[in-house]
Design an enzyme around this catalytic site. Structure first.
Site, PDB file in Angstrom:
ATOM      1  N   CYS A  46       0.875  -1.178   0.000  1.00  0.00           N
ATOM      2  CA  CYS A  46       0.000   0.000   0.000  1.00  0.00           C
ATOM      3  C   CYS A  46       0.910   1.225   0.000  1.00  0.00           C
ATOM      4  O   CYS A  46       2.050   1.158   0.474  1.00  0.00           O
ATOM      5  CB  CYS A  46      -0.869  -0.020   1.248  1.00  0.00           C
ATOM      6  N   SER A  48       0.962   3.613   1.889  1.00  0.00           N
ATOM      7  CA  SER A  48       1.364   4.017   3.242  1.00  0.00           C
ATOM      8  C   SER A  48       2.695   3.353   3.643  1.00  0.00           C
ATOM      9  O   SER A  48       3.460   3.920   4.423  1.00  0.00           O
ATOM     10  CB  SER A  48       0.259   3.684   4.256  1.00  0.00           C
ATOM     11  N   HIS A  68       0.857  -4.014   5.763  1.00  0.00           N
ATOM     12  CA  HIS A  68      -0.352  -3.971   6.609  1.00  0.00           C
ATOM     13  C   HIS A  68      -1.596  -4.369   5.830  1.00  0.00           C
ATOM     14  O   HIS A  68      -2.697  -4.103   6.262  1.00  0.00           O
ATOM     15  CB  HIS A  68      -0.510  -2.565   7.199  1.00  0.00           C
ATOM     16  N   CYS A 175      -6.611  -3.329   3.594  1.00  0.00           N
ATOM     17  CA  CYS A 175      -6.423  -1.867   3.615  1.00  0.00           C
ATOM     18  C   CYS A 175      -7.076  -1.201   2.415  1.00  0.00           C
ATOM     19  O   CYS A 175      -8.172  -0.668   2.502  1.00  0.00           O
ATOM     20  CB  CYS A 175      -4.957  -1.467   3.736  1.00  0.00           C
TER      21      CYS A 175
HETATM   22  N1  NAD Z   1      -7.042   7.037   5.078  1.00  0.00           N
HETATM   23  C1  NAD Z   1      -6.701   5.763   5.087  1.00  0.00           C
HETATM   24  O1  NAD Z   1      -7.222   4.979   5.873  1.00  0.00           O
HETATM   25  C2  NAD Z   1      -5.689   5.263   4.123  1.00  0.00           C
HETATM   26  C3  NAD Z   1      -5.537   3.882   3.942  1.00  0.00           C
HETATM   27  C4  NAD Z   1      -4.683   3.418   2.926  1.00  0.00           C
HETATM   28  C5  NAD Z   1      -3.972   4.298   2.156  1.00  0.00           C
HETATM   29  N2  NAD Z   1      -4.105   5.636   2.399  1.00  0.00           N
HETATM   30  C6  NAD Z   1      -3.406   6.622   1.563  1.00  0.00           C
HETATM   31  O2  NAD Z   1      -4.115   6.703   0.337  1.00  0.00           O
HETATM   32  C7  NAD Z   1      -3.235   7.171  -0.688  1.00  0.00           C
HETATM   33  C8  NAD Z   1      -3.315   6.282  -1.912  1.00  0.00           C
HETATM   34  O3  NAD Z   1      -2.769   4.997  -1.637  1.00  0.00           O
HETATM   35  P1  NAD Z   1      -2.528   3.942  -2.832  1.00  0.00           P
HETATM   36  O4  NAD Z   1      -1.946   2.737  -2.207  1.00  0.00           O
HETATM   37  O5  NAD Z   1      -3.742   3.815  -3.674  1.00  0.00           O
HETATM   38  O6  NAD Z   1      -1.384   4.739  -3.654  1.00  0.00           O
HETATM   39  P2  NAD Z   1      -0.806   4.548  -5.133  1.00  0.00           P
HETATM   40  O7  NAD Z   1       0.597   5.002  -5.098  1.00  0.00           O
HETATM   41  O8  NAD Z   1      -1.089   3.193  -5.657  1.00  0.00           O
HETATM   42  O9  NAD Z   1      -1.687   5.579  -5.993  1.00  0.00           O
HETATM   43  C9  NAD Z   1      -1.561   6.961  -5.940  1.00  0.00           C
HETATM   44  C10 NAD Z   1      -2.053   7.519  -7.286  1.00  0.00           C
HETATM   45  O10 NAD Z   1      -2.112   8.946  -7.206  1.00  0.00           O
HETATM   46  C11 NAD Z   1      -1.652   9.483  -8.434  1.00  0.00           C
HETATM   47  N3  NAD Z   1      -1.227  10.868  -8.270  1.00  0.00           N
HETATM   48  C12 NAD Z   1      -0.051  11.341  -7.765  1.00  0.00           C
HETATM   49  N4  NAD Z   1      -0.060  12.685  -7.761  1.00  0.00           N
HETATM   50  C13 NAD Z   1      -1.257  13.071  -8.283  1.00  0.00           C
HETATM   51  C14 NAD Z   1      -1.855  14.345  -8.557  1.00  0.00           C
HETATM   52  N5  NAD Z   1      -1.199  15.483  -8.295  1.00  0.00           N
HETATM   53  N6  NAD Z   1      -3.108  14.371  -9.077  1.00  0.00           N
HETATM   54  C15 NAD Z   1      -3.768  13.216  -9.368  1.00  0.00           C
HETATM   55  N7  NAD Z   1      -3.246  11.977  -9.142  1.00  0.00           N
HETATM   56  C16 NAD Z   1      -2.007  11.909  -8.604  1.00  0.00           C
HETATM   57  C17 NAD Z   1      -0.527   8.530  -8.827  1.00  0.00           C
HETATM   58  O11 NAD Z   1      -0.176   8.630 -10.200  1.00  0.00           O
HETATM   59  C18 NAD Z   1      -1.116   7.177  -8.447  1.00  0.00           C
HETATM   60  O12 NAD Z   1      -1.850   6.601  -9.508  1.00  0.00           O
HETATM   61  C19 NAD Z   1      -1.854   7.232  -0.022  1.00  0.00           C
HETATM   62  O13 NAD Z   1      -1.642   8.550   0.454  1.00  0.00           O
HETATM   63  C20 NAD Z   1      -1.995   6.282   1.149  1.00  0.00           C
HETATM   64  O14 NAD Z   1      -1.061   6.545   2.173  1.00  0.00           O
HETATM   65  C21 NAD Z   1      -4.945   6.125   3.341  1.00  0.00           C
HETATM   66 ZN    ZN Z   2      -2.726   0.948   3.536  1.00  0.00          ZN
END
Ligand code: NAD
Ligand code: ZN
Ligand code: ZN
Length: 370
Positions: A46, A48, A68, A175
């Site tokens: 993930c 994170s 996780h 997650c």
């Molecule tokens: N709140 C929660 O409970 C929780 C849980 C899991 C993950 N997260 C967070 O969620 C986010 C996404 O996680 P993921 O595993 O899907 O990440 P990931 O890296 O797979 O995906 C992120 C996406 O965002 C895109 N991106 C980057 N900059 C951008 C911009 N300026 N505009 C539009 N798109 C953009 C990337 O190209 C990518 O496709 C992370 O910040 C992660 O830490 C939060």
């Molecule tokens: Zn996560």
């Protein structure tokens, strides 16, 4: 009383921030009171995990074992555990549900008062650890540490799932999929016929698209600066794809024009405070709801108060608003009943030895990291 022993097994140890992880033999202590030792069968990566390794880089959060988002089988249980038995299929969860605190007892939230006492937000690590390696204590990232063949997790952060569940698929419920899907369904409370925008199309954002679709949204605009994400977003129900890089205007203006006044719901799944602001500004004056899902502790957010004064609502969502132990088995059941897609999220199948390759692949897919 069952005989308890230390397990020696393989794990991917992150000794330092911003360095490759190292496959090491670690010692996993027996589960103590109210803990469960789990044989991890499948784990996903993930963002994170990457955040901790490459962005947050809090030195006090190392050495650690990341991971996780996983599924496994109970190997043994500590004293006081009656809910789990060796052989149970389970999903460890970074957000506990103690079922006893004032937050757990309130149906309005999935927060648990015990959660952030067990896991330090800054170091993203549990206070306790059952891991050692080369004589050193190794932290347990988010209390789970699933980039290991075995791990020990408190029973308040473990969900028992249907024995029929394929662990290599349902690990994703641990997650990203619950987080994104729930952000749309539980937190935004997307209504049928509405227009939505999802920013960032990793597993979390794609699951948010899927949640918008399940809730009956008519139009779902997927936004990412990586053009390769367009096709995948359609698989989960996106009707439009917008790449902010293709436009000279701010993305919020583009979306506001496309939708004659802004989207009913927007979900930020990037972890970038500028994008959080854009997502809010893209939502409709009067009633728009914008949900922050992306994780960062590095920056504050700035907005013009008028964006809220004029009737928008700004919310945040942790683990998709699901009470973790209650929600995870239901998400697994939805997959088994073919009401939830999981297989479509899987891009690669790799071994624990390839942990660095998996991390690099995710980094290369995320334009934020390049
Ligand atoms: N709140 C929660 O409970 C929780 C849980 C899991 C993950 N997260 C967070 O969620 C986010 C996404 O996680 P993921 O595993 O899907 O990440 P990931 O890296 O797979 O995906 C992120 C996406 O965002 C895109 N991106 C980057 N900059 C951008 C911009 N300026 N505009 C539009 N798109 C953009 C990337 O190209 C990518 O496709 C992370 O910040 C992660 O830490 C939060
Ligand atoms: Zn996560
Ligand atoms: Zn609680």
């Amino acid at each position: 009383m069952a005989l308890m022993w230390v397990i020696k097994c393989k794990a991917a140890v992150a000794w330092e921030p911003n360095k490759p992880v190292v496959i090491e033999e670690i010692e996993v202590a027996p589960p103590q009171a109210n803990e469960v030792r789990i044989k991890i069968v499948a784990t996903a990566v993930c963002h994170s995990d990457l955040y901790h390794l490459f962005e947050g880089m809090n030195k006090d959060g190392f050495p650690t074992v990341l991971g996780h988002e996983a599924a496994g089988i109970v190997e043994s249980v500590g004293p006081g555990v009656t809910e789990f038995q060796p052989g149970d299929k389970v999903i460890p969860i970074f957000l506990s549900q103690c079922q006893e605190c004032h937050l757990c007892k309130n149906p309005k939230t999935n927060q648990c008062a015990v959660a952030w006492t067990r896991i330090h937000q800054e170091t993203m690590s549990a206070v306790e650890s059952r891991f050692t390696c080369k004589g050193k204590r190794v932290l347990q990232f988010m209390g789970t540490s699933t980039f290991s063949e075995y791990t020990v997790v408190h029973q308040m952060a473990v969900a028992k799932i249907d024995p029929a569940a394929p662990l290599d698929k349902v690990c994703l419920v641990g997650c990203g999929i619950s987080t994104g899907y729930g952000a749309a369904v539980n937190t935004a409370k997307v209504e049928p016929g509405s227009t939505c925008a999802v920013f960032g199309l990793g597993a979390v954002g794609l699951a948010a698209v899927m949640g918008c679709k399940a809730a009956g949204a008519k139009r779902i605009i997927a936004v990412d600066i990586n053009p390769e994400k367009a096709e995948k977003a359609k698989v989960f129900g996106a009707t439009d794809f917008v790449n902010p890089k293709d436009h000279d205007k701010p993305i919020s203006e583009v979306l506001t024009e496309m939708t004659n006044g802004g989207v009913d719901y927007s979900v930020e799944c990037v972890g970038n405070v500028q994008v959080m602001r854009s997502a809010l500004e893209s939502s409709a004056q009067g009633w728009g709801v914008s949900v922050i899902v992306g994780w960062t502790t590095l920056h504050d957010i700035a907005i013009q108060p008028i964006h809220l004064i004029s009737g928008r609502t700004w919310k945040g969502s942790l683990f998709g608003g699901f009470k973790s132990k209650d929600g995870v088995p239901k998400m697994v059941k939805a997959y088994l009943d073919k009401k939830l897609k999981l297989d479509e999220f899987i891009t690669h199948n790799m071994t624990l030895d390839q942990a660095n390759d998996a991390i690099e692949l995710m980094k290369n897919f995320c334009m934020k990291c390049l």
